[in-house]
Design a protein around this motif. Structure first.
Motif, mmCIF file in Angstrom:
data_model
loop_
_atom_site.group_PDB
_atom_site.id
_atom_site.type_symbol
_atom_site.label_atom_id
_atom_site.label_comp_id
_atom_site.label_asym_id
_atom_site.label_seq_id
_atom_site.Cartn_x
_atom_site.Cartn_y
_atom_site.Cartn_z
ATOM 1 N N ASP A 191 0.850 -1.193 0.000
ATOM 2 C CA ASP A 191 0.000 0.000 0.000
ATOM 3 C C ASP A 191 0.888 1.247 0.000
ATOM 4 O OD1 ASP A 191 -2.180 -1.577 0.046
ATOM 5 O OD2 ASP A 191 -2.894 -0.995 2.033
ATOM 6 N N ASN A 192 0.467 2.214 -0.783
ATOM 7 C CA ASN A 192 1.228 3.474 -0.840
ATOM 8 C C ASN A 192 0.375 4.545 -1.521
ATOM 9 O OD1 ASN A 192 2.003 3.723 -3.903
ATOM 10 N ND2 ASN A 192 2.411 1.570 -3.347
ATOM 11 N N PHE A 193 0.873 5.762 -1.440
ATOM 12 C CA PHE A 193 0.193 6.826 -2.209
ATOM 13 C C PHE A 193 1.216 7.908 -2.550
ATOM 14 C CE2 PHE A 193 -0.167 8.403 2.121
ATOM 15 C CZ PHE A 193 0.096 9.766 2.001
ATOM 16 N N GLU A 194 0.886 8.593 -3.611
ATOM 17 C CA GLU A 194 1.638 9.784 -4.019
ATOM 18 C C GLU A 194 0.626 10.900 -4.237
ATOM 19 O OE1 GLU A 194 4.186 11.484 -7.829
ATOM 20 O OE2 GLU A 194 4.249 9.327 -7.372
ATOM 21 N N ALA A 195 0.842 12.058 -3.543
ATOM 22 C CA ALA A 195 -0.145 13.153 -3.608
ATOM 23 C C ALA A 195 0.536 14.475 -3.936
ATOM 24 C CB ALA A 195 -0.877 13.275 -2.274
ATOM 25 N N ARG A 196 -0.050 15.159 -4.891
ATOM 26 C CA ARG A 196 0.357 16.550 -5.138
ATOM 27 C C ARG A 196 -0.554 17.433 -4.292
ATOM 28 N NH1 ARG A 196 0.067 17.228 -11.443
ATOM 29 N NH2 ARG A 196 -1.693 15.804 -11.133
ATOM 30 N N ILE A 197 0.043 18.051 -3.280
ATOM 31 C CA ILE A 197 -0.741 18.719 -2.230
ATOM 32 C C ILE A 197 -0.527 20.225 -2.288
ATOM 33 C CG2 ILE A 197 -1.037 18.994 0.266
ATOM 34 C CD1 ILE A 197 -0.149 16.053 0.544
ATOM 35 N N GLY A 198 -1.633 20.939 -2.247
ATOM 36 C CA GLY A 198 -1.581 22.395 -2.118
ATOM 37 C C GLY A 198 -2.460 22.855 -0.959
ATOM 38 N N MET A 199 -2.007 23.858 -0.267
ATOM 39 C CA MET A 199 -2.779 24.397 0.867
ATOM 40 C C MET A 199 -2.793 25.920 0.771
ATOM 41 S SD MET A 199 -1.389 21.931 3.949
ATOM 42 C CE MET A 199 0.308 22.055 3.473
ATOM 43 N N VAL A 200 -3.972 26.495 0.897
ATOM 44 C CA VAL A 200 -4.136 27.958 0.926
ATOM 45 C C VAL A 200 -4.913 28.303 2.187
ATOM 46 C CG1 VAL A 200 -5.043 29.981 -0.241
ATOM 47 C CG2 VAL A 200 -4.154 28.057 -1.590
ATOM 48 N N ASP A 201 -4.319 29.152 3.047
ATOM 49 C CA ASP A 201 -4.926 29.400 4.364
ATOM 50 C C ASP A 201 -4.875 30.890 4.725
ATOM 51 O OD1 ASP A 201 -5.403 26.620 5.476
ATOM 52 O OD2 ASP A 201 -3.271 26.485 4.927
ATOM 53 N N LEU A 202 -5.785 31.234 5.586
ATOM 54 C CA LEU A 202 -5.794 32.555 6.229
ATOM 55 C C LEU A 202 -5.493 32.343 7.708
ATOM 56 C CD1 LEU A 202 -6.440 35.640 6.079
ATOM 57 C CD2 LEU A 202 -8.785 35.034 6.758
ATOM 58 N N GLY A 203 -4.478 33.035 8.205
ATOM 59 C CA GLY A 203 -4.081 32.838 9.598
ATOM 60 C C GLY A 203 -3.898 34.142 10.354
ATOM 61 N N PHE A 204 -4.069 34.049 11.647
ATOM 62 C CA PHE A 204 -3.826 35.195 12.543
ATOM 63 C C PHE A 204 -2.628 34.868 13.423
ATOM 64 C CE2 PHE A 204 -8.186 35.755 11.279
ATOM 65 C CZ PHE A 204 -8.272 37.126 11.078
ATOM 66 N N LYS A 205 -1.714 35.813 13.448
ATOM 67 C CA LYS A 205 -0.416 35.594 14.066
ATOM 68 C C LYS A 205 -0.324 36.369 15.381
ATOM 69 C CE LYS A 205 4.475 36.527 12.942
ATOM 70 N NZ LYS A 205 5.329 37.082 11.867
ATOM 71 N N LEU A 206 -0.029 35.677 16.458
ATOM 72 C CA LEU A 206 0.178 36.284 17.777
ATOM 73 C C LEU A 206 1.679 36.397 18.020
ATOM 74 C CD1 LEU A 206 -0.777 37.294 20.556
ATOM 75 C CD2 LEU A 206 -0.843 34.895 21.296
ATOM 76 N N LYS A 207 2.156 37.643 18.140
ATOM 77 C CA LYS A 207 3.602 37.888 18.248
ATOM 78 C C LYS A 207 4.004 38.064 19.718
ATOM 79 C CE LYS A 207 2.777 41.395 15.614
ATOM 80 N NZ LYS A 207 2.885 42.630 14.798
ATOM 81 N N MET A 208 5.138 37.467 20.070
ATOM 82 C CA MET A 208 5.675 37.646 21.422
ATOM 83 C C MET A 208 6.448 38.959 21.553
ATOM 84 S SD MET A 208 4.568 34.871 22.882
ATOM 85 C CE MET A 208 3.179 34.887 21.749
ATOM 86 N N ASN A 209 6.950 39.477 20.437
ATOM 87 C CA ASN A 209 7.702 40.748 20.461
ATOM 88 C C ASN A 209 6.727 41.921 20.321
ATOM 89 O OD1 ASN A 209 7.304 39.836 17.736
ATOM 90 N ND2 ASN A 209 8.571 41.557 17.051
ATOM 91 N N ASN A 210 5.808 42.023 21.287
ATOM 92 C CA ASN A 210 4.756 43.039 21.223
ATOM 93 C C ASN A 210 5.023 44.226 22.142
ATOM 94 O OD1 ASN A 210 4.406 41.821 23.666
ATOM 95 N ND2 ASN A 210 2.366 40.996 23.236
ATOM 96 N N GLY A 211 6.232 44.296 22.665
ATOM 97 C CA GLY A 211 6.561 45.387 23.574
ATOM 98 C C GLY A 211 6.225 45.082 25.012
ATOM 99 N N LYS A 212 5.500 44.009 25.244
ATOM 100 C CA LYS A 212 5.148 43.614 26.612
ATOM 101 C C LYS A 212 5.953 42.403 27.064
ATOM 102 C CE LYS A 212 0.437 45.346 26.017
ATOM 103 N NZ LYS A 212 -1.004 45.003 25.996
ATOM 104 N N ILE A 213 6.040 41.423 26.166
ATOM 105 C CA ILE A 213 6.844 40.227 26.488
ATOM 106 C C ILE A 213 8.276 40.430 26.022
ATOM 107 C CG2 ILE A 213 7.059 37.746 26.113
ATOM 108 C CD1 ILE A 213 4.012 37.714 25.609
ATOM 109 N N LEU A 214 8.440 40.780 24.760
ATOM 110 C CA LEU A 214 9.748 41.109 24.188
ATOM 111 C C LEU A 214 9.631 42.452 23.482
ATOM 112 C CD1 LEU A 214 10.652 37.668 22.534
ATOM 113 C CD2 LEU A 214 11.550 38.564 24.689
ATOM 114 N N LYS A 215 10.757 43.122 23.307
ATOM 115 C CA LYS A 215 10.767 44.382 22.569
ATOM 116 C C LYS A 215 10.390 44.127 21.108
ATOM 117 C CE LYS A 215 14.317 46.668 25.361
ATOM 118 N NZ LYS A 215 15.655 47.316 25.338
#
Length: 530
Positions: A98-122
């Motif tokens: 058993d096996n498979f070969e896949a041509r995979i594409g992903m398109v996403d919308l994401g929200f990013k939470l940054k640690m360098n926000n001036g409160k945790i890191l500069k």
């Protein structure tokens, strides 16, 4: 097929070169809100055929590529659109063949939470951890063999993902991103097997990526001084003003007054004096201070004036002049009439007189004699306040004397004998004094220079037991006095009585003793009593 080690080394070198190309730009911030990323990565699978999550046993791995566009929202949050494509192969660990070969594409919308926000890191920290989550679409053409049967599936399904990453800031514009994300496509058709012993509903993928991110746009510089608003500690600097690296106007002498506002830019001074020095601290700059080492007054060019007469101490020939006294150019009190008595002590500042008479001319002896003896020549109709015409010449003579001595005022006091009612006599004495005053006013004397009052029978100068004594007591006194001096009548007799005062005494007559002296107003007689 690429080596993972070679892949990461190439990304690092490429990122460094991009960073050197734009060393003065600012990474994705409020100044540069948009960034683009280019990534290479590799997928790892977990599903019904097995898993290669975190498996590094393969020396060569398939790699794919992707990209992202990120937009700055706030110091803590960014939003990103991500895309990735890779051809992935897997051989089953559960069923041989058993096996498979896949041509995979992903398109996403994401929200990013940054640690360098001036409160945790500069915000400008070189190492910047972050997390991201979101969802999008999973696109795949998958073919292979499952449970001994060949398959080919076209998949278009939604997915969700979670991501952890670290950004390494290589320069102010270029960063290296290292991320790992797990994707959950809502499908089991990638490996074409459904169900599993551990009840996992979907095929899952890990995606490990390394990439270069470049911030776009120009840093905002509202005041046009060459320093971005984010770094500018002095926003709003006027156009054309030279500034330091912090965007603040230059201040060569370090006195806190920027050079473009500093009238003395090479000498440390005071902000209140537009950057100029003031050694004696009197509020007058040294350049304008005629007495730079002695505190003084601004209106006197910084020179002192201890007695506040408007003449500086070094030119004042009469120091210590009382406050408010007018002085001449030498700081000495004015003496307009030149009699040696300064105006502020001179009762008659416009006419010379001896200091012994308060700077006023002395009334000549013959004139004073006329005043003293005038009472003998002032006569009235019997029991009335009407002047007899024989009184007019003497009153006219008194007017002439008063005109000769215009600084003096005149007190007129009326008296009676004790014949008749006390209150009647008091009224009569006042009316007779007032009649004399009225006549003198008709001859041109100013009203404020003459005061009249009556004492009735309270101040006899002779006995009332004889006709001769009564005649002496029926009199009108005329006494000149200088402005500011007490009224002579009050000095001699005390305040004039009133009818109510007469009525309060048991005998109807006030005490013959003198009442306390009251000082009359200068050059103005009190209003007549009616």
């Amino acid at each position: 097929m690429f080596s993972t080690t070679n892949l990461l080394r190439g990304l690092a070198v490429g990122g460094a070169l991009l960073g050197m190309a734009a060393p003065h730009a600012q990474a994705q911030t409020p100044d540069r809100k948009t960034a683009i990323s280019a990534n290479v990565g590799l997928l790892q699978y977990r599903g019904n055929m097995g898993t290669d999550f975190w498996d590094r046993s393969e020396p060569d791995l398939e790699v794919g590529g992707g990209g992202a566009i990120t937009r700055y929202l706030s110091p803590s949050w960014d939003v990103a659109v991500l895309g990735y494509y890779e051809t992935y192969k897997f051989s089953s660990e559960v069923r041989a063949g058993d096996n498979f070969e896949a041509r995979i594409g992903m398109v996403d919308l994401g929200f990013k939470l940054k640690m360098n926000n001036g409160k945790i890191l500069k915000e400008e920290a070189r190492i910047q951890p972050y997390l991201m989550g979101g969802g999008g679409f999973f696109l795949s053409n998958s073919k292979g063999r499952a449970n001994g049967q060949d398959f080919f599936n076209q998949i278009r399904r939604p997915e969700v993902f979670g991501l952890a990453g670290i950004r390494v800031r290589l320069s102010d514009v270029v960063s290296l991103d290292l991320t790992t994300s797990q994707h959950y496509p809502f499908t089991e058709r990638v490996d074409n097997l459904y169900g599993s012993p551990d009840d996992k509903l979907y095929d899952r993928f890990l995606l490990h990526q390394a990439g270069i991110t470049v911030a776009l746009g120009q840093a905002k510089d509202a005041d046009g001084d060459g320093v971005s608003d984010k770094k500018d500690k002095c926003p709003g600097t006027p156009a054309g003003v030279a500034v330091d690296p912090n965007g603040c106007p230059l201040d060569k002498d370090g006195d806190g007054v920027p050079d473009y506002q500093d009238k003395c830019p090479d000498v440390k001074g005071l902000a209140a004096l537009q950057g100029c020095p003031d050694r004696d601290g009197d509020g007058v700059t040294d350049a304008d201070d005629a007495c730079p080492d002695t505190p003084g007054k601004a209106e006197l060019k910084g020179c002192p004036d201890a007695d506040n007469d408007g003449v500086i101490d070094q030119n004042d020939k009469c120091p210590g002049t009382p406050a408010g006294v007018q002085v001449d150019a030498n700081g000495c009190p004015l003496d307009r009439d030149g009699d040696g008595v300064p105006d502020y002590q001179d009762r008659c500042p416009n006419r010379p007189g001896p200091a012994s008479n308060k700077g006023c001319p002395e009334i000549k002896a013959e004139a004073r004699k006329v005043l003293n003896e005038a009472t003998r020549y002032i006569n009235f109709e019997f029991n009335k306040a009407r002047l007899l015409p024989s009184s007019y010449p003497k009153l006219q003579e008194l007017v002439r004397i008063m005109n000769e001595y215009p600084d003096y005022s005149l007190s007129i006091a009326g008296h009676t004998d004790n014949v008749g009612a006390d209150d009647y006599n008091l009224r009569l004495s006042y009316d007779r004094a007032a009649a004399a005053r009225t006549y003198m006013l008709s001859q041109g004397l100013a009203p404020e220079r003459i005061e009249s009052r009556g004492y009735g029978e309270t101040k006899p100068i002779a006995t009332n037991a004889t006709k001769a004594g009564q005649a002496l007591n029926r009199r009108v006194d005329f006494d000149p006095f200088l402005p500011g001096d007490p009224n002579p009548a009050e000095t001699k007799y005390g305040p004039a009585p009133t009818i109510s005062e007469l009525q309060k005494t048991p005998t109807g007559r006030p005490s013959a003793g003198k009442a306390p002296v009251k000082k009359a107003p200068a050059k103005k007689a009190p209003a007549k009593r009616k």
